[in-house]
Design a protein around this motif. Structure first.
Motif, mmCIF file in Angstrom:
data_model
loop_
_atom_site.group_PDB
_atom_site.id
_atom_site.type_symbol
_atom_site.label_atom_id
_atom_site.label_comp_id
_atom_site.label_asym_id
_atom_site.label_seq_id
_atom_site.Cartn_x
_atom_site.Cartn_y
_atom_site.Cartn_z
ATOM 1 N N ILE A 1 -13.418 -14.464 -33.295
ATOM 2 C CA ILE A 1 -11.974 -14.551 -33.064
ATOM 3 C C ILE A 1 -11.319 -14.979 -34.373
ATOM 4 O O ILE A 1 -11.529 -16.092 -34.854
ATOM 5 C CB ILE A 1 -11.641 -15.551 -31.938
ATOM 6 N N VAL A 2 -10.574 -14.058 -34.959
ATOM 7 C CA VAL A 2 -9.955 -14.300 -36.268
ATOM 8 C C VAL A 2 -8.449 -14.143 -36.128
ATOM 9 O O VAL A 2 -7.963 -13.098 -35.695
ATOM 10 C CB VAL A 2 -10.492 -13.318 -37.329
ATOM 11 N N GLY A 3 -7.702 -15.187 -36.463
ATOM 12 C CA GLY A 3 -6.248 -15.147 -36.329
ATOM 13 C C GLY A 3 -5.580 -14.431 -37.488
ATOM 14 O O GLY A 3 -6.171 -14.213 -38.548
ATOM 15 N N ARG A 4 -4.320 -14.070 -37.264
ATOM 16 C CA ARG A 4 -3.533 -13.375 -38.282
ATOM 17 C C ARG A 4 -2.175 -14.071 -38.411
ATOM 18 O O ARG A 4 -1.507 -14.331 -37.409
ATOM 19 C CB ARG A 4 -3.338 -11.918 -37.876
ATOM 20 N N ALA A 5 -1.797 -14.385 -39.624
ATOM 21 C CA ALA A 5 -0.479 -14.986 -39.864
ATOM 22 C C ALA A 5 0.588 -13.898 -39.889
ATOM 23 O O ALA A 5 0.320 -12.753 -40.242
ATOM 24 C CB ALA A 5 -0.471 -15.760 -41.183
ATOM 25 N N ASP A 6 1.812 -14.261 -39.494
ATOM 26 C CA ASP A 6 2.943 -13.323 -39.491
ATOM 27 C C ASP A 6 4.172 -14.083 -39.985
ATOM 28 O O ASP A 6 4.669 -14.977 -39.298
ATOM 29 C CB ASP A 6 3.162 -12.767 -38.092
ATOM 30 N N MET A 7 4.681 -13.729 -41.168
ATOM 31 C CA MET A 7 5.750 -14.478 -41.810
ATOM 32 C C MET A 7 7.083 -13.740 -41.686
ATOM 33 O O MET A 7 7.145 -12.508 -41.802
ATOM 34 C CB MET A 7 5.429 -14.705 -43.284
ATOM 35 N N ARG B 1 14.515 -20.743 -44.817
ATOM 36 C CA ARG B 1 13.390 -21.272 -44.049
ATOM 37 C C ARG B 1 12.519 -20.101 -43.600
ATOM 38 O O ARG B 1 13.005 -19.153 -42.975
ATOM 39 C CB ARG B 1 13.871 -22.090 -42.857
ATOM 40 N N ILE B 2 11.225 -20.208 -43.895
ATOM 41 C CA ILE B 2 10.258 -19.155 -43.592
ATOM 42 C C ILE B 2 9.318 -19.667 -42.512
ATOM 43 O O ILE B 2 8.720 -20.745 -42.658
ATOM 44 C CB ILE B 2 9.481 -18.765 -44.865
ATOM 45 N N GLU B 3 9.189 -18.912 -41.421
ATOM 46 C CA GLU B 3 8.369 -19.358 -40.295
ATOM 47 C C GLU B 3 7.146 -18.462 -40.119
ATOM 48 O O GLU B 3 7.140 -17.290 -40.502
ATOM 49 C CB GLU B 3 9.184 -19.367 -38.998
ATOM 50 N N ASN B 4 6.114 -19.066 -39.524
ATOM 51 C CA ASN B 4 4.866 -18.361 -39.217
ATOM 52 C C ASN B 4 4.800 -18.133 -37.714
ATOM 53 O O ASN B 4 4.595 -19.067 -36.938
ATOM 54 C CB ASN B 4 3.666 -19.183 -39.690
ATOM 55 N N ILE C 1 1.551 -23.003 -44.089
ATOM 56 C CA ILE C 1 2.427 -23.052 -42.915
ATOM 57 C C ILE C 1 1.584 -22.707 -41.696
ATOM 58 O O ILE C 1 1.018 -21.612 -41.600
ATOM 59 C CB ILE C 1 3.613 -22.082 -43.047
ATOM 60 N N GLU C 2 1.497 -23.627 -40.763
ATOM 61 C CA GLU C 2 0.690 -23.425 -39.561
ATOM 62 C C GLU C 2 1.434 -22.550 -38.558
ATOM 63 O O GLU C 2 2.668 -22.406 -38.634
ATOM 64 C CB GLU C 2 0.350 -24.776 -38.925
ATOM 65 N N PRO C 3 0.707 -21.967 -37.595
ATOM 66 C CA PRO C 3 1.366 -21.135 -36.567
ATOM 67 C C PRO C 3 2.421 -21.927 -35.804
ATOM 68 O O PRO C 3 2.202 -23.085 -35.414
ATOM 69 C CB PRO C 3 0.206 -20.728 -35.644
ATOM 70 N N GLY C 4 3.599 -21.327 -35.622
ATOM 71 C CA GLY C 4 4.685 -21.974 -34.904
ATOM 72 C C GLY C 4 5.524 -22.904 -35.744
ATOM 73 O O GLY C 4 6.497 -23.483 -35.242
#
Length: 422
Positions: free
Chosen positions: A283-289, A312-315, A344-347
């Motif tokens: 299980i490998v996560g993917r960041a989305d900016m 402000r940039i969010e994940n 930057i962590e998820p959320g």
């Protein structure tokens, strides 16, 4: 009347002492195995002799498969950690059996290689093949070398392996199933995926009444296909493929999550065989900016003003975004146009701050490029934005000038009237 001789006091005391020592020895023997009874150990779940019949003096191999007796707790992840040198650094857990050594003992068969020391841990549902290279004795016959397995803090294993050396009395042929799996290289949390299990019969006899049970040990993985399969017979050299489907939870933890496949089958003489295969699902996560908000200080920018631009940039993805860097391109205003945000962590989100100097009145389009790294590698995402610079507001200065002129005219009229009255 015949009198019985009295027992000597010393002899009676010696008998009582011997009896007490014997009783204590029996109690200790009873306690020693009980202390290790609950510790996980291993069993010899399968073995293969190659070639099946050795000629006197020939060399061959004996392969045994060691399987853990511990059962995997539901929802427990398979925690595998490997350092840069390829060494298993997984933490020791109470459910793992630590194999101290594996030896092959025989007076007749010569063991050429295969004395294994400090083999390491084997977890619940896992199997480990061990291969010995041997040389057959000079005389024909059926020989039974023993595999000795020493397990730390648990009961050891001694298992005889029948070896046919040129004997006319051939050993009973038996099936031997080998399981291969095809697993995706990576799975995003919330995605569905498929796994293919292929069963091969490498033995010399048919495997009958094959049943395969699938158990997704993690709560984050659910089977969307049947969890039980039945294959009536698999003859020597034949194979059978099972296509499995699974779904994952969007909040699935990252790492290697286990799916356990239990394979039970029988030989022609109704002997029962079982092997447990663990399928690791990566299980490998993917960041989305993306851009969460844009703020300027001052809120209304006029020509010539110094401007503080905060983006402000969010994940919104499922994995950490590391080495996050934001860069402004195509903006014809002077100032700092690059900001480093780190991880930057998820959320969560982070501010990219730029200090600029406003130019002339007008619209200033620019491109924000966000560079970051996640488990899939390095990425860059771009978004087109616009900055508006308003013209200078001259109304207050004009009013001040008019007031000044009026004051001067009024003062001149007042002075003129005073002179005229004099």
């Amino acid at each position: 009347m015949i009198q019985e001789p009295e027992t000597a006091p010393g002899r009676s005391m010696g008998r009582r002492t011997i009896g007490w020592i014997s009783g204590m020895f029996i109690v200790l023997l009873a306690l020693i195995p009980a202390a290790a009874a609950g510790a996980p150990t291993v069993i010899v779940s399968n073995y293969t002799v190659t070639p099946a019949v050795l000629m006197p003096g020939d060399e061959g191999t004996i392969t045994v498969v060691l399987t853990s007796t511990a059962s995997m707790a539901p929802g427990s992840p398979l925690d595998l950690r490997v350092d840069t040198g390829g060494v298993n650094t997984s933490p020791i857990t109470p459910d793992n059996a630590y194999i101290e050594n594996v030896l092959l003992r025989s007076r007749e068969i010569e063991v050429l290689s295969g004395s294994f020391q400090d083999v390491g841990e084997i977890g619940p549902g896992q199997s480990l093949p061990i291969t010995f290279q041997v040389r057959a004795p000079g005389e024909e016959g059926i020989y039974f070398p023993e595999v000795w397995v020493s397990v730390r803090d648990a009961t050891g294993v001694r298992y005889p392996i029948p070896v046919n050396v040129g004997s006319a009395y051939a050993l009973a042929k038996k099936p031997s199933l080998r399981v291969e799996r095809t697993v995706p290289a990576s799975v995003d949390p919330g995605d569905s995926f498929g796994v293919t299990l292929t069963l091969y019969n490498d033995g010399e006899a048919s495997a009958n009444d094959i049943s395969v049970g699938i158990n997704a040990s993690s709560d984050s993985i659910a089977s969307t296909s049947p969890e039980s399969y039945y294959i009536p017979v698999l003859r020597p050299g034949e194979e059978a493929a099972l296509n499995l489907s699974f779904g994952t939870d969007p909040g699935a933890p990252l790492g290697l999550l286990p799916v356990v496949a239990t394979v039970d089958y029988r030989s022609a003489d109704l002997a029962v065989f079982r092997q447990v295969e663990t399928i690791g699902i990566p299980i490998v996560g993917r960041a989305d900016m993306s851009v969460a908000s844009i703020r300027t200080e001052p809120a209304r920018i006029t020509a010539g003003d110094p401007v503080g631009l905060t983006i402000r940039i969010e994940n919104t993805g499922t994995a950490d975004a590391t080495s996050v860097r934001a860069t402004i391109g195509g903006l014809s205003l002077s100032g700092t146009k690059e900001a480093f945000l780190g991880t930057i962590e998820p959320g969560n989100d982070g501010p990219a701050v730029f200090n600029l100097q406003a130019g002339e009145e007008g619209d200033y389009p620019y491109t924000l490029a966000i560079q970051y790294t996640d488990d899939y590698g390095a990425h860059t995402t771009e978004q087109a934005l616009n900055l508006v610079v308003a013209g200078s507001d001259r109304a207050p200065a004009l009013i001040i000038a008019v007031v000044a002129i009026v004051v001067v005219i009024a003062a001149a009229l007042y002075w003129y009237r005073r002179r005229k009255e004099e």
